[in-house]
Enzyme design. Structure first.
Site, short mmCIF file in Angstrom:
data_model
loop_
_atom_site.label_atom_id
_atom_site.label_comp_id
_atom_site.label_asym_id
_atom_site.label_seq_id
_atom_site.Cartn_x
_atom_site.Cartn_y
_atom_site.Cartn_z
N SER A 249 -9.41 52.41 26.83
CA SER A 249 -8.08 53.34 26.77
C SER A 249 -7.65 53.97 27.95
O SER A 249 -8.87 54.90 28.12
CB SER A 249 -7.89 53.68 25.55
N TYR B 152 -10.91 59.01 18.75
CA TYR B 152 -10.60 57.87 19.46
C TYR B 152 -10.81 57.98 20.81
O TYR B 152 -11.38 57.10 21.68
CB TYR B 152 -8.97 57.68 19.28
#
Length: 254
Positions: free
Chosen positions: A137, A150
């Protein structure tokens, strides 16, 4: 890579980016297997007919092993693994109760990726050819402070991908890392984040990059370049400060 004649397993692809990429691989001519936890979504995908489906929970080693055995029995020519599974949970680090969410995030996003890769790497090495595509990401390179675990998990998958590529050198197995920015996978996502890329546009750009020979080590759509190269470009501190405004989304800070 030639995406027209692959046998591709996408794990964690029952919705969103993963499902769209599964459709694109199928449209290109590849054989597609979609793995996920939710039986209802898997049944729906199987009914559409563009892919076969297999149940897999990446946090459960037995489930991963069962899925591997089922997939390789039905598709001994499997040559491409895409690890998509992930959870994205806001956390308030001032509250020790966040730890459960942190643990779940790391177990799914990082350890789940490793479990899947470990399960299929011996098969790909034995073939002497194949591709592993990990999914990280932009947040792994430019953190969103409201989702710290995350960001940490995706940074971890990036580092793991780099090491995996080096260790598999000479085996015929290539390693690519897909780095998405914010992508509007639903109308609600588009409403919340108007800057998010449209899912169809993102998938088109990804598939075009995958067709590149040789396969890029990092699959970077234009919309993620500001994240990936923020430190190099000297914009890191400013962008993290902007993204820190997202802390207001935490219930304890509203």
């Amino acid at each position: 890579m030639d995406i027209s004649n692959r046998t591709v397993l996408l794990v964690g692809a029952t919705s969103g980016i993963g499902l769209e990429l599964a459709r694109r691989f199928a449209e290109a001519g590849s054989t597609v297997i979609v793995g996920g936890r939710r039986a209802d979504l898997l049944d729906r995908i199987a009914a559409e007919g563009f892919a076969t489906a297999v149940r897999i929970d990446v946090t459960d080693q037995d489930s991963v092993d069962r899925a591997r055995d089922a997939v390789l029995l039905a598709h001994p020519d499997l040559d491409t693994i895409v690890t998509m599974s992930g959870v994205m949970i806001p956390e308030d680090l001032r509250d020790p109760a966040h730890f459960g969410d942190a643990e779940r995030t790391i177990d799914t996003n990082l350890l789940g990726t490793i479990r899947v890769i470990d399960a299929f790497t011996p098969h790909l090495i034995a073939r002497g050819a194949g591709t592993v595509i990990t999914v990280t990401s932009g947040i792994g390179f430019l953190p969103f402070p409201a989702m710290p675990s995350y960001a940490a998990s995706k940074a971890g998958v990036h580092a793991y991908s780099e090491a995996l590529r080096v260790q598999l050198a000479g085996t015929g197995v290539e390693v690519a890392e897909l780095v998405p920015p914010a992508v509007a996978t639903t109308p609600e996502h588009a409403r919340i984040n108007p800057r998010a890329l449209a899912l169809a546009d993102f998938a088109t750009e990804v598939m075009d990059l995958l067709r590149t020979e040789p396969t890029p080590h990092e699959i970077l759509v234009r919309g993620v370049l500001m994240h990936r190269w923020a430190e190099r470009d000297g914009t890191y501190a400013e962008l993290v400060a902007q993204r820190s405004q997202g802390l207001a989304m935490l219930p304890s800070r509203q």
